[in-house]
Design a protein around this motif. Structure first.
Motif, PDB file in Angstrom:
ATOM      1  N   CYS A 151       6.599  -9.553  13.155  1.00  0.00           N
ATOM      2  CA  CYS A 151       6.481  -8.538  12.116  1.00  0.00           C
ATOM      3  C   CYS A 151       5.012  -8.386  11.724  1.00  0.00           C
ATOM      4  N   SER A 152       4.539  -7.144  11.677  1.00  0.00           N
ATOM      5  CA  SER A 152       3.173  -6.922  11.203  1.00  0.00           C
ATOM      6  C   SER A 152       3.212  -6.342   9.796  1.00  0.00           C
ATOM      7  N   LEU A 153       2.295  -6.829   8.984  1.00  0.00           N
ATOM      8  CA  LEU A 153       2.127  -6.356   7.613  1.00  0.00           C
ATOM      9  C   LEU A 153       0.700  -5.845   7.502  1.00  0.00           C
ATOM     10  N   VAL A 154       0.545  -4.592   7.104  1.00  0.00           N
ATOM     11  CA  VAL A 154      -0.787  -4.009   6.972  1.00  0.00           C
ATOM     12  C   VAL A 154      -0.956  -3.512   5.542  1.00  0.00           C
ATOM     13  N   VAL A 155      -1.949  -4.075   4.862  1.00  0.00           N
ATOM     14  CA  VAL A 155      -2.246  -3.679   3.495  1.00  0.00           C
ATOM     15  C   VAL A 155      -3.177  -2.474   3.563  1.00  0.00           C
ATOM     16  N   GLY A 156      -2.658  -1.307   3.231  1.00  0.00           N
ATOM     17  CA  GLY A 156      -3.449  -0.086   3.257  1.00  0.00           C
ATOM     18  C   GLY A 156      -4.032   0.228   1.895  1.00  0.00           C
ATOM     19  N   ALA A 157      -4.603   1.401   1.784  1.00  0.00           N
ATOM     20  CA  ALA A 157      -5.232   1.817   0.527  1.00  0.00           C
ATOM     21  C   ALA A 157      -4.221   1.964  -0.608  1.00  0.00           C
ATOM     22  N   HIS A 158      -2.992   2.378  -0.274  1.00  0.00           N
ATOM     23  CA  HIS A 158      -1.999   2.654  -1.312  1.00  0.00           C
ATOM     24  C   HIS A 158      -0.681   1.920  -1.121  1.00  0.00           C
ATOM     25  N   SER A 159      -0.460   1.384   0.091  1.00  0.00           N
ATOM     26  CA  SER A 159       0.834   0.767   0.354  1.00  0.00           C
ATOM     27  C   SER A 159       0.718  -0.353   1.385  1.00  0.00           C
TER      28      SER A 159
ATOM     29  N   SER B  98       2.463  -1.585   4.703  1.00  0.00           N
ATOM     30  CA  SER B  98       3.384  -1.144   5.748  1.00  0.00           C
ATOM     31  C   SER B  98       3.871  -2.358   6.525  1.00  0.00           C
ATOM     32  N   VAL B  99       5.102  -2.282   6.963  1.00  0.00           N
ATOM     33  CA  VAL B  99       5.722  -3.348   7.735  1.00  0.00           C
ATOM     34  C   VAL B  99       6.318  -2.735   8.995  1.00  0.00           C
ATOM     35  N   ASN B 100       6.099  -3.381  10.122  1.00  0.00           N
ATOM     36  CA  ASN B 100       6.653  -2.935  11.404  1.00  0.00           C
ATOM     37  C   ASN B 100       7.070  -4.150  12.200  1.00  0.00           C
TER      38      ASN B 100
ATOM     39  N   VAL C 202       5.962  -0.057   1.261  1.00  0.00           N
ATOM     40  CA  VAL C 202       6.175  -0.270  -0.167  1.00  0.00           C
ATOM     41  C   VAL C 202       4.841  -0.103  -0.887  1.00  0.00           C
ATOM     42  N   PRO C 203       4.858   0.350  -2.128  1.00  0.00           N
ATOM     43  CA  PRO C 203       3.602   0.521  -2.867  1.00  0.00           C
ATOM     44  C   PRO C 203       2.918  -0.821  -3.115  1.00  0.00           C
ATOM     45  N   LEU C 204       1.593  -0.804  -3.116  1.00  0.00           N
ATOM     46  CA  LEU C 204       0.841  -2.038  -3.357  1.00  0.00           C
ATOM     47  C   LEU C 204       1.203  -2.677  -4.689  1.00  0.00           C
ATOM     48  N   ALA C 205       1.478  -1.868  -5.673  1.00  0.00           N
ATOM     49  CA  ALA C 205       1.803  -2.400  -7.000  1.00  0.00           C
ATOM     50  C   ALA C 205       3.059  -3.272  -6.977  1.00  0.00           C
ATOM     51  N   SER C 206       3.932  -3.083  -6.003  1.00  0.00           N
ATOM     52  CA  SER C 206       5.163  -3.872  -5.950  1.00  0.00           C
ATOM     53  C   SER C 206       5.030  -5.130  -5.101  1.00  0.00           C
ATOM     54  N   VAL C 207       3.852  -5.381  -4.542  1.00  0.00           N
ATOM     55  CA  VAL C 207       3.671  -6.554  -3.679  1.00  0.00           C
ATOM     56  C   VAL C 207       3.530  -7.814  -4.540  1.00  0.00           C
TER      57      VAL C 207
END
Length: 173
Positions: free
Chosen positions: A46-54, A56-58, A102-107
């Protein structure tokens, strides 16, 4: 969201993964690769990428089915309605993935656990069904090949109903 939000989310993930016991790495800043151990599918990467606003998981689930595409795709779409935070998706080759955002705020550590749990649950519980629906001819041939040579069949144990003994022979074998 700002770079600070990205850093906060990345640090939450870093800390949670460090305490999780899961095999993981951070190959680049804000990108995490996690190995989720399963029962049917032995490992889901599973990859997790922390973007500017969210975030992402793949996660790769299974390669493009050899057969029965319409039924496989219908099954995936029907399952999507029951999943949390992720959905089945196809890449340009037709390989099957789980993808979500998911939004960064919910991490938080709890949300990350819930998200990785959703990925593992969807990947692991669907694996044998997807193999049987999309690769039954190959599984039947593998049974015949292994039995004809006295090879172990333990990795085919989930599919006893596809063995030559259960069908009275295998087509094309």
């Amino acid at each position: 969201m700002t770079g600070t939000d990205q850093e906060r989310a990345a640090e939450v993930i870093r800390t949670a993964l460090a305490g999780s016991g899961l095999e993981h790495e951070e190959p680049t800043a804000h990108t995490f690769v996690v190995s989720l151990p399963g029962e049917r599918k032995l490992k889901t990467t599973c990859s997790l990428v922390v973007g500017a606003h969210s975030l992402s998981v793949n996660a790769f689930v299974v390669r493009r089915p050899d057969e029965n595409h319409e039924a496989v795709h219908r099954w995936l779409l029907e399952r999507n309605t029951k999943l949390y935070a992720v959905a089945y998706a196809l890449d340009h080759l037709g390989d099957i993935y789980l993808s979500g955002r998911v939004p960064l705020a919910s991490v938080t550590a709890d949300e990350l656990d819930r998200l990785l749990g959703a990925v593992l649950e969807a990947s692991d519980t669907s694996f044998n069904t997807l193999l049987e629906m999309g690769f039954s001819t190959a599984i039947r041939k593998e049974w015949a090949w292994r039995l004809s040579r006295g090879e172990p069949t333990s990795n085919l144990a989930a599919f006893p109903h596809l063995s030559p003994d259960s069908r009275g022979g295998v087509e094309g074998a």
